[in-house]
Design a protein around this motif. Structure first.
Motif, PDB file in Angstrom:
ATOM      1  N   GLU A  42      96.407  43.983  59.878  1.00  0.00           N
ATOM      2  CA  GLU A  42      96.148  43.089  58.753  1.00  0.00           C
ATOM      3  C   GLU A  42      97.396  42.264  58.471  1.00  0.00           C
ATOM      4  O   GLU A  42      98.512  42.720  58.735  1.00  0.00           O
ATOM      5  CB  GLU A  42      95.774  43.895  57.512  1.00  0.00           C
ATOM      6  N   PRO A  43      97.238  41.044  57.934  1.00  0.00           N
ATOM      7  CA  PRO A  43      98.420  40.239  57.601  1.00  0.00           C
ATOM      8  C   PRO A  43      99.270  40.930  56.532  1.00  0.00           C
ATOM      9  O   PRO A  43      98.741  41.577  55.632  1.00  0.00           O
ATOM     10  CB  PRO A  43      97.831  38.940  57.046  1.00  0.00           C
ATOM     11  N   SER A  44     100.593  40.767  56.646  1.00  0.00           N
ATOM     12  CA  SER A  44     101.506  41.299  55.640  1.00  0.00           C
ATOM     13  C   SER A  44     101.378  40.463  54.362  1.00  0.00           C
ATOM     14  O   SER A  44     100.757  39.394  54.360  1.00  0.00           O
ATOM     15  CB  SER A  44     102.946  41.243  56.153  1.00  0.00           C
ATOM     16  N   GLU A  45     101.982  40.932  53.283  1.00  0.00           N
ATOM     17  CA  GLU A  45     101.964  40.164  52.033  1.00  0.00           C
ATOM     18  C   GLU A  45     102.599  38.791  52.249  1.00  0.00           C
ATOM     19  O   GLU A  45     102.107  37.788  51.740  1.00  0.00           O
ATOM     20  CB  GLU A  45     102.693  40.917  50.923  1.00  0.00           C
ATOM     21  N   TYR A  46     103.707  38.760  52.987  1.00  0.00           N
ATOM     22  CA  TYR A  46     104.379  37.489  53.294  1.00  0.00           C
ATOM     23  C   TYR A  46     103.438  36.549  54.050  1.00  0.00           C
ATOM     24  O   TYR A  46     103.312  35.377  53.715  1.00  0.00           O
ATOM     25  CB  TYR A  46     105.655  37.743  54.109  1.00  0.00           C
ATOM     26  N   GLU A  47     102.788  37.062  55.091  1.00  0.00           N
ATOM     27  CA  GLU A  47     101.878  36.241  55.888  1.00  0.00           C
ATOM     28  C   GLU A  47     100.706  35.744  55.055  1.00  0.00           C
ATOM     29  O   GLU A  47     100.304  34.584  55.170  1.00  0.00           O
ATOM     30  CB  GLU A  47     101.382  37.030  57.102  1.00  0.00           C
ATOM     31  N   GLN A  48     100.148  36.605  54.208  1.00  0.00           N
ATOM     32  CA  GLN A  48      99.026  36.189  53.368  1.00  0.00           C
ATOM     33  C   GLN A  48      99.464  35.113  52.376  1.00  0.00           C
ATOM     34  O   GLN A  48      98.742  34.155  52.133  1.00  0.00           O
ATOM     35  CB  GLN A  48      98.412  37.376  52.633  1.00  0.00           C
ATOM     36  N   SER A  49     100.668  35.264  51.823  1.00  0.00           N
ATOM     37  CA  SER A  49     101.196  34.259  50.907  1.00  0.00           C
ATOM     38  C   SER A  49     101.397  32.930  51.633  1.00  0.00           C
ATOM     39  O   SER A  49     101.055  31.862  51.107  1.00  0.00           O
ATOM     40  CB  SER A  49     102.518  34.740  50.304  1.00  0.00           C
ATOM     41  N   LEU A  50     101.929  32.988  52.838  1.00  0.00           N
ATOM     42  CA  LEU A  50     102.106  31.767  53.639  1.00  0.00           C
ATOM     43  C   LEU A  50     100.763  31.098  53.901  1.00  0.00           C
ATOM     44  O   LEU A  50     100.626  29.879  53.756  1.00  0.00           O
ATOM     45  CB  LEU A  50     102.817  32.101  54.954  1.00  0.00           C
ATOM     46  N   ILE A  51      99.761  31.886  54.237  1.00  0.00           N
ATOM     47  CA  ILE A  51      98.418  31.348  54.473  1.00  0.00           C
ATOM     48  C   ILE A  51      97.895  30.648  53.219  1.00  0.00           C
ATOM     49  O   ILE A  51      97.401  29.512  53.282  1.00  0.00           O
ATOM     50  CB  ILE A  51      97.448  32.466  54.921  1.00  0.00           C
ATOM     51  N   ASP A  52      98.014  31.317  52.079  1.00  0.00           N
ATOM     52  CA  ASP A  52      97.534  30.740  50.820  1.00  0.00           C
ATOM     53  C   ASP A  52      98.248  29.431  50.496  1.00  0.00           C
ATOM     54  O   ASP A  52      97.621  28.451  50.077  1.00  0.00           O
ATOM     55  CB  ASP A  52      97.706  31.728  49.670  1.00  0.00           C
ATOM     56  N   HIS A  53      99.560  29.397  50.704  1.00  0.00           N
ATOM     57  CA  HIS A  53     100.334  28.180  50.431  1.00  0.00           C
ATOM     58  C   HIS A  53      99.999  27.064  51.424  1.00  0.00           C
ATOM     59  O   HIS A  53      99.969  25.888  51.057  1.00  0.00           O
ATOM     60  CB  HIS A  53     101.834  28.481  50.434  1.00  0.00           C
ATOM     61  N   GLY A  76     107.439  26.284  46.045  1.00  0.00           N
ATOM     62  CA  GLY A  76     108.410  27.346  45.794  1.00  0.00           C
ATOM     63  C   GLY A  76     108.355  28.506  46.762  1.00  0.00           C
ATOM     64  O   GLY A  76     108.968  29.553  46.520  1.00  0.00           O
ATOM     65  N   LEU A  77     107.626  28.336  47.868  1.00  0.00           N
ATOM     66  CA  LEU A  77     107.539  29.413  48.848  1.00  0.00           C
ATOM     67  C   LEU A  77     108.771  29.381  49.753  1.00  0.00           C
ATOM     68  O   LEU A  77     109.084  28.347  50.340  1.00  0.00           O
ATOM     69  CB  LEU A  77     106.277  29.267  49.704  1.00  0.00           C
ATOM     70  N   LEU A  78     109.453  30.502  49.869  1.00  0.00           N
ATOM     71  CA  LEU A  78     110.583  30.623  50.790  1.00  0.00           C
ATOM     72  C   LEU A  78     110.112  31.309  52.065  1.00  0.00           C
ATOM     73  O   LEU A  78     109.123  32.054  52.053  1.00  0.00           O
ATOM     74  CB  LEU A  78     111.699  31.443  50.146  1.00  0.00           C
ATOM     75  N   ASN A  79     110.825  31.078  53.166  1.00  0.00           N
ATOM     76  CA  ASN A  79     110.449  31.756  54.395  1.00  0.00           C
ATOM     77  C   ASN A  79     110.828  33.233  54.307  1.00  0.00           C
ATOM     78  O   ASN A  79     111.412  33.678  53.316  1.00  0.00           O
ATOM     79  CB  ASN A  79     111.030  31.060  55.626  1.00  0.00           C
ATOM     80  N   GLU A  80     110.519  33.989  55.315  1.00  0.00           N
ATOM     81  CA  GLU A  80     110.729  35.437  55.259  1.00  0.00           C
ATOM     82  C   GLU A  80     112.200  35.799  55.102  1.00  0.00           C
ATOM     83  O   GLU A  80     112.537  36.844  54.545  1.00  0.00           O
ATOM     84  CB  GLU A  80     110.142  36.107  56.515  1.00  0.00           C
TER      85      GLU A  80
END
Length: 99
Positions: A42-53, A76-80
């Motif tokens: 499953e996508p990580s929280e970071y990956e899911q946030s990136l997808i949403d953004h 305001g999304l920062l990379n990992e």
């Protein structure tokens, strides 16, 4: 519903067989069609946030790389690594994630 293809985990970095029919992920003719055929987890929280953004960026009309990067930074999304997005690190991240 399964959220990822559990059979793919065992195939990460695996060498394919040189013999026909050996080493298939599924048995030909007996295929369980999964919604997420190409996920091994499953996508990580970071990956899911990136997808949403990214969905938000595309919905706002960003179609060129610079516009997508600008949108991610504006949201305001920062990379990992905790850095602002650039064209270079966004391109690297998409290649790393396989999108």
């Amino acid at each position: 519903m399964v959220e990822y293809n559990e059979k793919l985990m065992q195939w990460i970095n695996c060498k394919p067989s040189t013999e026909a029919g050996v080493g298939n992920i599924q048995t030909p003719g007996v295929v369980e069609h999964l919604v997420w055929q190409n996920r091994y987890r499953e996508p990580s929280e970071y990956e899911q946030s990136l997808i949403d953004h990214l969905i938000h960026a595309f919905a706002d009309g960003a179609v060129e790389l610079d516009a997508v990067v600008t949108s991610l930074n504006t949201q305001g999304l920062l990379n990992e690594g905790g850095e602002k997005w650039t064209s270079e690190n966004f391109t690297f991240e998409m290649a790393r994630l396989g999108y």
